[in-house]
Design a protein around this motif. Structure first.
Motif, PDB file in Angstrom:
ATOM      1  N   UNK A  85       0.810  -1.227   0.000  1.00 21.42           N
ATOM      2  CA  UNK A  85       0.000   0.000   0.000  1.00 21.42           C
ATOM      3  C   UNK A  85       0.838   1.270   0.000  1.00 21.42           C
ATOM      4  N   UNK A  86       2.063   1.213   0.522  1.00 22.12           N
ATOM      5  CA  UNK A  86       2.885   2.421   0.605  1.00 22.12           C
ATOM      6  C   UNK A  86       3.789   2.587  -0.611  1.00 22.12           C
ATOM      7  N   UNK A  87       3.788   1.599  -1.481  1.00 20.36           N
ATOM      8  CA  UNK A  87       4.665   1.645  -2.651  1.00 20.36           C
ATOM      9  C   UNK A  87       3.969   2.348  -3.812  1.00 20.36           C
ATOM     10  N   UNK A  88       4.712   3.196  -4.501  1.00 14.66           N
ATOM     11  CA  UNK A  88       4.210   3.857  -5.706  1.00 14.66           C
ATOM     12  C   UNK A  88       4.232   2.852  -6.852  1.00 14.66           C
ATOM     13  N   UNK A  89       3.066   2.555  -7.476  1.00 16.64           N
ATOM     14  CA  UNK A  89       3.014   1.559  -8.553  1.00 16.64           C
ATOM     15  C   UNK A  89       3.976   1.850  -9.701  1.00 16.64           C
ATOM     16  N   UNK A  90       4.124   3.116 -10.041  1.00 17.10           N
ATOM     17  CA  UNK A  90       5.044   3.475 -11.135  1.00 17.10           C
ATOM     18  C   UNK A  90       6.492   3.194 -10.756  1.00 17.10           C
ATOM     19  N   UNK A  91       6.825   3.474  -9.506  1.00 15.63           N
ATOM     20  CA  UNK A  91       8.185   3.206  -9.022  1.00 15.63           C
ATOM     21  C   UNK A  91       8.465   1.705  -9.020  1.00 15.63           C
ATOM     22  N   UNK A  92       7.485   0.926  -8.562  1.00 18.06           N
ATOM     23  CA  UNK A  92       7.637  -0.533  -8.571  1.00 18.06           C
ATOM     24  C   UNK A  92       7.811  -1.059  -9.984  1.00 18.06           C
ATOM     25  N   UNK A  93       7.004  -0.552 -10.897  1.00 21.31           N
ATOM     26  CA  UNK A  93       7.074  -0.994 -12.288  1.00 21.31           C
ATOM     27  C   UNK A  93       8.440  -0.675 -12.894  1.00 21.31           C
ATOM     28  N   UNK A  94       8.955   0.503 -12.590  1.00 19.95           N
ATOM     29  CA  UNK A  94      10.261   0.909 -13.118  1.00 19.95           C
ATOM     30  C   UNK A  94      11.373   0.030 -12.555  1.00 19.95           C
ATOM     31  N   UNK A  95      11.314  -0.249 -11.252  1.00 25.01           N
ATOM     32  CA  UNK A  95      12.353  -1.091 -10.638  1.00 25.01           C
ATOM     33  C   UNK A  95      12.272  -2.516 -11.165  1.00 25.01           C
ATOM     34  N   UNK A  96      11.049  -3.040 -11.325  1.00 18.20           N
ATOM     35  CA  UNK A  96      10.880  -4.394 -11.865  1.00 18.20           C
ATOM     36  C   UNK A  96      11.405  -4.480 -13.297  1.00 18.20           C
ATOM     37  N   UNK A  97      11.124  -3.453 -14.101  1.00 18.70           N
ATOM     38  CA  UNK A  97      11.589  -3.438 -15.486  1.00 18.70           C
ATOM     39  C   UNK A  97      13.106  -3.442 -15.556  1.00 18.70           C
ATOM     40  N   UNK A  98      13.735  -2.633 -14.723  1.00 10.54           N
ATOM     41  CA  UNK A  98      15.203  -2.555 -14.723  1.00 10.54           C
ATOM     42  C   UNK A  98      15.806  -3.873 -14.261  1.00 10.54           C
ATOM     43  N   UNK A  99      15.231  -4.465 -13.221  1.00  9.59           N
ATOM     44  CA  UNK A  99      15.732  -5.750 -12.722  1.00  9.59           C
ATOM     45  C   UNK A  99      15.584  -6.833 -13.797  1.00  9.59           C
ATOM     46  N   UNK A 100      14.417  -6.861 -14.454  1.00 12.28           N
ATOM     47  CA  UNK A 100      14.156  -7.850 -15.493  1.00 12.28           C
ATOM     48  C   UNK A 100      15.156  -7.685 -16.643  1.00 12.28           C
ATOM     49  N   UNK A 101      15.446  -6.448 -16.996  1.00 15.18           N
ATOM     50  CA  UNK A 101      16.355  -6.169 -18.113  1.00 15.18           C
ATOM     51  C   UNK A 101      17.727  -6.806 -17.897  1.00 15.18           C
ATOM     52  N   UNK A 102      18.191  -6.788 -16.644  1.00  7.60           N
ATOM     53  CA  UNK A 102      19.532  -7.296 -16.370  1.00  7.60           C
ATOM     54  C   UNK A 102      19.578  -8.759 -15.934  1.00  7.60           C
ATOM     55  N   UNK A 103      18.431  -9.374 -15.649  1.00  9.74           N
ATOM     56  CA  UNK A 103      18.460 -10.746 -15.112  1.00  9.74           C
ATOM     57  C   UNK A 103      17.718 -11.784 -15.943  1.00  9.74           C
ATOM     58  N   UNK A 104      16.713 -11.374 -16.722  1.00 13.52           N
ATOM     59  CA  UNK A 104      15.853 -12.388 -17.349  1.00 13.52           C
ATOM     60  C   UNK A 104      16.593 -13.256 -18.360  1.00 13.52           C
ATOM     61  N   UNK A 105      17.499 -12.679 -19.134  1.00 16.52           N
ATOM     62  CA  UNK A 105      18.227 -13.494 -20.117  1.00 16.52           C
ATOM     63  C   UNK A 105      19.021 -14.603 -19.438  1.00 16.52           C
ATOM     64  N   UNK A 106      19.701 -14.270 -18.332  1.00 20.50           N
ATOM     65  CA  UNK A 106      20.464 -15.286 -17.606  1.00 20.50           C
ATOM     66  C   UNK A 106      19.542 -16.343 -17.009  1.00 20.50           C
ATOM     67  N   UNK A 107      18.402 -15.892 -16.473  1.00 17.08           N
ATOM     68  CA  UNK A 107      17.446 -16.821 -15.890  1.00 17.08           C
ATOM     69  C   UNK A 107      16.877 -17.752 -16.960  1.00 17.08           C
ATOM     70  N   UNK A 108      16.586 -17.213 -18.127  1.00 19.95           N
ATOM     71  CA  UNK A 108      16.108 -18.048 -19.241  1.00 19.95           C
ATOM     72  C   UNK A 108      17.161 -19.081 -19.631  1.00 19.95           C
ATOM     73  N   UNK A 109      18.414 -18.656 -19.681  1.00 18.87           N
ATOM     74  CA  UNK A 109      19.497 -19.582 -20.037  1.00 18.87           C
ATOM     75  C   UNK A 109      19.587 -20.720 -19.034  1.00 18.87           C
TER      76      UNK A 109
END
Length: 201
Positions: A85-109
């Motif tokens: 409830x205290x988290x800004x949805x846009x901030x969460x979305x931005x952090x999730x996007x950045x994390x995904x950008x740097x980790x998803x390819x390795x996780x897929x591999x």
């Protein structure tokens, strides 16, 4: 030994007896998982700039997958909108996007390598006269199998719309004519394999 993982004699691994049908089902599910995850990145050219390759490899997708099964395999790191409830949805979305950008390819591999390890292990099996073959997993293979079994269960759970709150007793009571029954039985069977493999480790 029959249908469950047991500790190898002398330790250091796990073993399970599988018949031809079980081998066929496991292999088919692992191949379908590979198809779902998709192909790996092409190998860089021999004369490619190593620094450019490094940065290109870390530049993965920024949006969550639209397929529910892939969304379970590659969830948002920060829970996405509504995570707190205290988290800004846009901030969460931005952090999730950045994390995904740097980790998803390795996780897929890694998930691809786990599923490939299952396929290759099963391809080396030849059932004996009694119709069963003993699969022995040593070295890194037990952990590879554990990862693949988990991914297979997550995928089936998404296809069956199973949540953490669902009771397995409800799944056991599905009538035989229910079209979901084979997938539910595979889901429960994979759960048993996963549980006994964890116990051996």
């Amino acid at each position: 030994m029959g249908g469950v993982f047991e500790t190898l004699k002398g330790g250091g691994g796990a073993a399970i007896a599988l018949d031809e049908i079980e081998i066929s089902i496991l292999r088919s599910l692992a191949v379908q998982l590979l198809e779902l995850i998709g192909p790996g990145d092409p190998e860089p050219a021999a004369d490619a700039d190593p620094l450019a390759v490094l940065f290109a490899a870390s530049d993965g997708p920024t949006e969550p997958p639209s397929d529910p099964a892939l969304a379970r395999l590659f969830p948002d790191a920060y829970g996405g909108p509504g995570a707190g409830p205290k988290e800004d949805p846009e901030e969460l979305r931005a952090r999730s996007s950045e994390f995904r950008r740097f980790t998803e390819n390795d996780l897929r591999s890694r998930k691809r390598e786990d599923a490939l390890a299952v396929v290759r292990s099963l391809d080396g099996l030849t059932p004996a006269g009694d119709g069963a073959a003993v699969l022995e997993l040593t070295g890194p293979l037990p952990l590879r199998w554990l990862g693949a079994l988990n991914d297979l269960r997550l995928t089936l759970a998404a296809r069956l719309d199973i949540t953490e709150d669902d009771e397995s007793e409800v799944l056991f009571r599905l009538p035989d004519e229910d079209p979901r029954k084979p997938m539910v039985m595979a889901y429960l069977w994979l759960g048993g394999l996963q549980e006994t493999l964890i116990e051996t480790l």
